[in-house]
Design an enzyme around this catalytic site. Structure first.
Site, PDB file in Angstrom:
ATOM      1  N   GLU A 248     -19.541  68.690  43.804  1.00  0.00           N
ATOM      2  CA  GLU A 248     -19.869  67.746  42.576  1.00  0.00           C
ATOM      3  C   GLU A 248     -18.591  67.813  41.953  1.00  0.00           C
ATOM      4  O   GLU A 248     -18.225  68.979  41.365  1.00  0.00           O
ATOM      5  CB  GLU A 248     -20.949  68.152  41.769  1.00  0.00           C
ATOM      6  CG  GLU A 248     -22.251  67.792  42.340  1.00  0.00           C
ATOM      7  CD  GLU A 248     -22.653  66.656  42.551  1.00  0.00           C
ATOM      8  OE1 GLU A 248     -22.000  65.570  41.856  1.00  0.00           O
ATOM      9  OE2 GLU A 248     -23.456  66.166  43.115  1.00  0.00           O
TER      10      GLU A 248
ATOM     11  N   GLU B 137      -8.213  62.470  34.948  1.00  0.00           N
ATOM     12  CA  GLU B 137      -9.511  62.594  33.980  1.00  0.00           C
ATOM     13  C   GLU B 137      -8.817  63.343  32.697  1.00  0.00           C
ATOM     14  O   GLU B 137      -8.300  64.452  32.875  1.00  0.00           O
ATOM     15  CB  GLU B 137     -10.284  63.781  34.894  1.00  0.00           C
ATOM     16  CG  GLU B 137     -11.602  63.974  34.353  1.00  0.00           C
ATOM     17  CD  GLU B 137     -12.448  64.949  35.129  1.00  0.00           C
ATOM     18  OE1 GLU B 137     -11.904  65.903  35.845  1.00  0.00           O
ATOM     19  OE2 GLU B 137     -13.617  64.854  35.131  1.00  0.00           O
TER      20      GLU B 137
ATOM     21  N   LYS C 204     -21.945  82.090  41.015  1.00  0.00           N
ATOM     22  CA  LYS C 204     -21.113  82.638  40.266  1.00  0.00           C
ATOM     23  C   LYS C 204     -20.707  81.633  39.035  1.00  0.00           C
ATOM     24  O   LYS C 204     -20.172  80.445  39.438  1.00  0.00           O
ATOM     25  CB  LYS C 204     -19.743  82.683  41.105  1.00  0.00           C
ATOM     26  CG  LYS C 204     -18.680  83.463  40.272  1.00  0.00           C
ATOM     27  CD  LYS C 204     -17.014  83.257  40.519  1.00  0.00           C
ATOM     28  CE  LYS C 204     -16.439  81.848  39.735  1.00  0.00           C
ATOM     29  NZ  LYS C 204     -16.427  82.115  38.454  1.00  0.00           N
TER      30      LYS C 204
ATOM     31  N   CYS D  83     -18.210  65.218  33.618  1.00  0.00           N
ATOM     32  CA  CYS D  83     -17.339  64.573  34.427  1.00  0.00           C
ATOM     33  C   CYS D  83     -17.801  63.052  34.583  1.00  0.00           C
ATOM     34  O   CYS D  83     -17.117  62.546  35.235  1.00  0.00           O
ATOM     35  CB  CYS D  83     -17.882  65.160  35.729  1.00  0.00           C
ATOM     36  SG  CYS D  83     -19.815  65.311  35.900  1.00  0.00           S
TER      37      CYS D  83
HETATM   38  P1  NAP Z   1     -12.758  74.537  37.824  1.00  0.00           P
HETATM   39  O1  NAP Z   1     -11.634  74.985  37.392  1.00  0.00           O
HETATM   40  O2  NAP Z   1     -12.724  73.630  39.311  1.00  0.00           O
HETATM   41  O3  NAP Z   1     -13.894  75.839  37.903  1.00  0.00           O
HETATM   42  C1  NAP Z   1     -15.263  75.573  38.382  1.00  0.00           C
HETATM   43  C2  NAP Z   1     -15.698  76.641  38.959  1.00  0.00           C
HETATM   44  O4  NAP Z   1     -14.936  77.063  40.015  1.00  0.00           O
HETATM   45  C3  NAP Z   1     -15.499  77.875  38.051  1.00  0.00           C
HETATM   46  O5  NAP Z   1     -16.580  78.858  38.254  1.00  0.00           O
HETATM   47  C4  NAP Z   1     -14.312  78.608  38.524  1.00  0.00           C
HETATM   48  O6  NAP Z   1     -14.310  79.968  38.127  1.00  0.00           O
HETATM   49  C5  NAP Z   1     -14.194  78.542  39.907  1.00  0.00           C
HETATM   50  N1  NAP Z   1     -12.980  78.587  40.566  1.00  0.00           N
HETATM   51  C6  NAP Z   1     -11.751  78.406  39.992  1.00  0.00           C
HETATM   52  N2  NAP Z   1     -10.860  78.494  41.051  1.00  0.00           N
HETATM   53  C7  NAP Z   1     -11.625  79.062  42.279  1.00  0.00           C
HETATM   54  C8  NAP Z   1     -11.193  79.456  43.471  1.00  0.00           C
HETATM   55  N3  NAP Z   1     -10.006  79.467  43.929  1.00  0.00           N
HETATM   56  N4  NAP Z   1     -12.316  79.691  44.388  1.00  0.00           N
HETATM   57  C9  NAP Z   1     -13.668  79.759  43.875  1.00  0.00           C
HETATM   58  N5  NAP Z   1     -14.100  79.381  42.764  1.00  0.00           N
HETATM   59  C10 NAP Z   1     -13.098  78.859  41.818  1.00  0.00           C
HETATM   60  O7  NAP Z   1     -13.400  73.526  37.183  1.00  0.00           O
HETATM   61  P2  NAP Z   1     -13.891  73.418  35.347  1.00  0.00           P
HETATM   62  O8  NAP Z   1     -12.484  73.412  34.886  1.00  0.00           O
HETATM   63  O9  NAP Z   1     -14.776  74.662  35.051  1.00  0.00           O
HETATM   64  O10 NAP Z   1     -14.658  72.153  35.248  1.00  0.00           O
HETATM   65  C11 NAP Z   1     -14.152  70.952  35.023  1.00  0.00           C
HETATM   66  C12 NAP Z   1     -14.241  70.161  36.196  1.00  0.00           C
HETATM   67  O11 NAP Z   1     -15.597  70.208  36.724  1.00  0.00           O
HETATM   68  C13 NAP Z   1     -13.877  68.590  36.007  1.00  0.00           C
HETATM   69  O12 NAP Z   1     -13.008  68.268  36.856  1.00  0.00           O
HETATM   70  C14 NAP Z   1     -15.257  68.191  35.861  1.00  0.00           C
HETATM   71  O13 NAP Z   1     -15.326  66.676  36.153  1.00  0.00           O
HETATM   72  C15 NAP Z   1     -15.918  68.811  37.044  1.00  0.00           C
HETATM   73  N6  NAP Z   1     -17.462  68.676  36.993  1.00  0.00           N
HETATM   74  C16 NAP Z   1     -18.150  67.808  37.765  1.00  0.00           C
HETATM   75  C17 NAP Z   1     -19.471  67.754  37.845  1.00  0.00           C
HETATM   76  C18 NAP Z   1     -20.053  66.674  38.782  1.00  0.00           C
HETATM   77  O14 NAP Z   1     -21.280  66.737  38.826  1.00  0.00           O
HETATM   78  N7  NAP Z   1     -19.455  65.927  39.588  1.00  0.00           N
HETATM   79  C19 NAP Z   1     -20.064  68.305  36.858  1.00  0.00           C
HETATM   80  C20 NAP Z   1     -19.293  69.014  35.638  1.00  0.00           C
HETATM   81  C21 NAP Z   1     -17.909  69.133  35.847  1.00  0.00           C
HETATM   82  P3  NAP Z   1     -13.354  80.604  36.814  1.00  0.00           P
HETATM   83  O15 NAP Z   1     -14.072  79.923  35.573  1.00  0.00           O
HETATM   84  O16 NAP Z   1     -13.586  82.114  36.942  1.00  0.00           O
HETATM   85  O17 NAP Z   1     -12.031  80.135  36.897  1.00  0.00           O
END
Ligand code: NAP
Length: 480
Positions: free
Chosen positions: A253, A384, A178, A287
């Site tokens: 991650e 962050e 997804k 990130c």
């Molecule tokens: P996010 O809000 O956590 O969303 C990530 C994914 O999870 C999206 O596909 C989102 O779907 C889905 N999601 C949201 N709520 C969910 C739930 N309750 N159950 C299952 N899936 C759910 O994060 P983001 O804003 O897209 O990305 C930014 C974050 O990612 C930052 O904190 C960044 O540091 C982190 N990141 C970490 C790495 C690493 O390798 N450590 C790499 C890149 C990014 P929707 O889009 O449909 O809401």
């Protein structure tokens, strides 16, 4: 639109491109213009269960496909990515906003992950361990975990899937993925590319729609044996809780809060260039972005001056335009969050050395910003930023810098600029981070294990460790 081939307005479930059962769709917009690029299906739990059934049915044959046959498919997938690198890069820029050179780089590193795991799978060895007595053989073998659920973020919509799909397929797992709702096309493109490469139907399934419903169905289903998630720590924690009911393997991650330490003996030019690439890549939305820049007193003023001069030259604009170095942020919520960090820093004595506000381009464009006089009391010391805001802190002694660097719940990536080898070893031992860049602001590479400690996650992506995470270890005792 050269990318229309990959602008999939349907989902890939059991080898068929299909809409949501409800017929509902979600608009996808270009953050640089606000234009709607197209729509994707608003799928939910029922479609996800069908995708899991398809992946589960496809697993036995895919897992036992001769290794070289399976790896040939990965090589074709690699080639399909590289042959379409420009097109896929353009699509990525249009839905995500990052400059085209960064987007094409992301496609290339994604292809690099596929190639790496295709190579590495040939070395997924087990072992025969010497037994304590005669008559027994201790045999340790590796096996694909089964169906893998994948949930990915919008900031690297292609490569975050690459480093999950690559190892999963290489060892014989099947996939239900997804992608993020803001950037679904780069995720759906993986479905089209896997079809082009010739993967059997049902091996790769990709769905768009409600995160709660799709994520909930993936987490609840006992047939999904592993979940790999990249995204925020908040959602990651929720998924870890949900994984308990079916005791799934999890790879997480999650968020970061990277310290970037510049010591007095650093190469100034190199440190400034490293800070820029680490901080402003993808408009500060990675990130591993430098979140806190700690500079030793002796080099502090020279560093700030040079950083200001270089950052002021950065061209902000539509990522498709030539020479653009910083695109828009993903949406207005992200802009408002950066504004809150700036207001908080100003109220606590910080100085805006450069930028500080929305960019004249409109939409979600934001000025590359530098705040000096940053302190541990400011919000960005703990949270962050995820935007083009560089806070600069001053420090006197190594031990203070290391203590401040570790003063966070996160532990993903850290950076340090110094020429003192003894100090480098101390940093290696004392920085509580899964990754450390010494004299480099950009360290992600397919050969190395990417991943964090503390609340930044569990497991590794890339390196040999990235393959290991997709296999179960089985011990067979043989008595003869
Ligand atoms: P996010 O809000 O956590 O969303 C990530 C994914 O999870 C999206 O596909 C989102 O779907 C889905 N999601 C949201 N709520 C969910 C739930 N309750 N159950 C299952 N899936 C759910 O994060 P983001 O804003 O897209 O990305 C930014 C974050 O990612 C930052 O904190 C960044 O540091 C982190 N990141 C970490 C790495 C690493 O390798 N450590 C790499 C890149 C990014 P929707 O889009 O449909 O809401």
């Amino acid at each position: 639109m050269s990318y229309s081939k990959y602008l999939k307005d349907t989902n890939l479930i059991a080898g068929v491109w299909t809409g949501a059962d409800s017929g509902k769709t979600i608009d996808v917009t270009n953050p640089a213009t606000g234009d709607v690029i197209g729509t994707v299906p608003a799928c939910g739990a029922a479609e996800t269960e069908r995708a899991i059934t398809a992946a589960s049915d496809a697993f036995p044959a895919f897992a036992t496909m001769p290794l070289m046959e399976r790896l040939d498919l990965l090589w074709k997938l690699h080639d399909a990515l590289m042959d379409n690198r420009d097109t896929l890069g353009e699509l990525l820029t249009v839905e995500q906003g990052k400059p085209l050179f960064e987007a094409k780089g992301e496609i290339a590193i994604g292809a690099g992950y596929i190639r790496w795991f295709a190579e590495e799978a040939r070395r997924a060895k087990g072992e025969i361990v010497p037994a304590p007595g005669n008559g027994r053989r201790i045999v340790v073998t590796k096996h694909p975990v089964g169906v893998v659920g994948m949930i990915t973020p919008w900031n690297f919509p292609s490569s975050m899937l690459a480093r999950k799909i690559g190892p999963a397929l290489a060892v014989g797992c099947t996939v239900v993925a997804k992608p993020a709702t803001a950037t679904p096309y780069s995720g759906l493109a993986w479905g089209a590319l896997c079809e082009e490469a010739g993967f059997p139907k049902g091996v790769v399934n990709i769905l768009t729609g409600s995160a709660r419903d799709i994520g909930g169905a993936i987490m609840a289903d006992a047939r999904v044996r592993k979940v790999t998630f990249t995204g925020s720590t908040e959602v990651g924690k929720e998924l870890i809780r949900q994984s308990a009911d079916t005791v799934k393997k999890v790879s997480m991650e999650l968020g970061g809060n990277a310290p970037f330490l510049v010591f007095d003996d650093a190469d100034l030019d190199k440190a400034v260039q490293g800070a820029i690439v680490s901080k402003f890549r993808n408009a500060g939305q990675t990130c591993v972005c430098a979140n806190r820049i700690y500079v030793q007193a002796g080099i502090h003023d020279a560093f700030v001056e040079k950083l200001k001069t270089e950052v002021a030259k950065m061209k902000v604009g539509n990522g498709l335009d030539e020479d653009v170095e910083q695109g828009p942020m993903i949406d207005m919520d992200a802009v408002e969050k950066v504004e809150e960090f700036i207001a908080d820093a100003k109220s606590k004595g910080g100085t805006i050395a450069l930028g500080g506000g929305r960019h004249g381009n409109g939409q979600s464009f934001f000025e590359p910003t530098i705040v000096t006089g940053a302190t541990q009391a400011m919000k960005f010391a703990k949270e962050e930023i995820f935007g083009p805001l560089a806070p600069v802190f001053k420090f006197e002694h190594d031990k203070d810098a290391i203590a401040m660097a570790n003063d966070t719940d996160f532990g993903l990536c850290s950076y340090a600029y110094t020429r003192d080898l003894g100090r480098v070893w101390r940093l290696n031992e004392q920085l509580q981070y899964g990754m450390i860049g010494i004299n480099s602001g950009l360290i992600t590479t397919v050969e190395a294990p990417f991943g964090g400690v503390k609340e930044s996650g569990l497991g590794k992506e890339g390196g040999s460790q990235g393959l290991e995470d997709y296999m179960d270890t089985k011990y067979t005792a043989m008595d003869f």
